[in-house]
Design a protein around this motif. Structure first.
Motif: not given
Ligand code: HSE
Length: 312
Positions: A15-16, A21-22, A139, A141-142, A185, A189, A236, A262-263
């Protein structure tokens, strides 16, 4: 598997994808989660067993697969219940969309068990209920990438969430490094900034547009320049061991670009071709280990592999 049971597999996802992002995500070939569903005469969802999670995940209505399956029952308006077994085929809190894969596998298995009554949009909404329970936000994306497969762009939010399917250049391959540490996650976030400087926002949406254009044109140079994230990754990456060395090693080995999956803590790198991706994966792992950051494993996958499906 006994008669009357349906088994569904849902793949891990990135993801991302740098700047998105998202809103951006793609499916990996493997790993992934499997859910087996069977009909019961009672009502509601019973989570009979969870395997492969080391006993860590909740076995009740807090489980993302449970929540997503309950949403399917409600959407389909059926009176009877379902019993689920969740087989975790992927690490938890890894940045690979673990909670989404469980939710999506549950949605696909239960919907198939009920005779495939739900539209794609309804299946996505049910999977997002699982994401909401696991992470706190729905969200897509995943979950969207895991359900649809391929490379997706998420638009809208809540009930209005929809996906656009993006083209994937031939031979675009992902090298992945999974450091053996967990980052939730939900926590990741909370590390995000609550506001973004206008200059960063302008750069970011320019990069998203460039990345989408690069996918349409199979333009590797444009893709490489667009992968930069000015919003989430700066907040992050400091929590991810070996992030800087691993990304530098990926670049030196010929990756087009890299970033947090992702995260995090997983780190993806996009490469032109499988052979190059194998080299990049080896280089990422070697750099990570040289840095003394502990254990990690690395593998490669086509970018935009097939999405969730019923399996024999
Ligand atoms: N888009 C989400 C985030 C994906 O970055 O928090 C989490 O895997």
């Amino acid at each position: 598997m006994s008669a009357g049971e349906i088994r569904a597999f849902a793949p891990a996802t990135v993801a991302n994808v740098g700047c998105g992002f998202d809103v951006l995500g793609f499916a990996l070939e493997a790993p992934g989660d499997t859910v087996v569903a069977r009909r019961t005469d009672g009502r509601g969802v019973t989570l009979v067993d969870v395997r492969g999670d080391g006993g860590v995940l909740p076995r009740d209505e807090r489980n993302t697969a449970f929540v997503a399956a309950a949403a399917v029952l409600q959407s389909a308006g059926v009176e009877h219940g379902v019993a689920l077994t969740l087989e975790k085929g992927m690490p938890l809190a890894s940045g690979l969309g673990s909670s989404a894969a469980s939710a999506v596998a549950a949605v696909v298995a239960v919907d198939a068990l009920l005779g495939s009554r739900l539209s794609f949009a309804e299946r996505l909404r049910c999977a997002l209920e699982g994401e909401r329970a696991a992470v706190g936000t729905p969200h897509a994306d995943n979950a969207g990438a895991s359900l649809a497969g391929g490379f997706v762009l998420v638009r809208g939010s809540g009930q209005d969430t929809s996906l656009l399917s993006l083209p994937v250049p031939e031979n675009l391959t992902c090298a992945m490094l999974h450091p053996h540490v967990e980052i939730s996650t939900r926590d990741a976030r909370q590390a995000l900034p609550t506001s973004v400087a206008l200059s960063d926002a302008v750069t970011q949406w320019g990069n998203v547009g460039a990345l989408v254009t690069a996918l349409h044109r199979s333009d590797h140079a444009l893709l490489a320049s667009a992968l930069v994230d000015r919003v989430a990754e700066p907040a992050r990456a400091p929590r991810v061991p070996g992030f800087i060395e691993t990304c530098a090693a990926a670049r030196e080995a010929g990756a087009l670009g890299s970033g947090l999956s992702g995260s995090g803590p997983s780190i993806f790198a996009l490469c032109d071709g499988r052979e190059r991706a194998e080299e990049v994966a080896r280089a990422m792992r070697a750099a990570f280990e040289r840095g003394g950051h502990g254990a990690a494993n690395a593998w490669v996958s086509p970018v935009g592999a097939p999405g969730a499906r019923v399996i024999p």
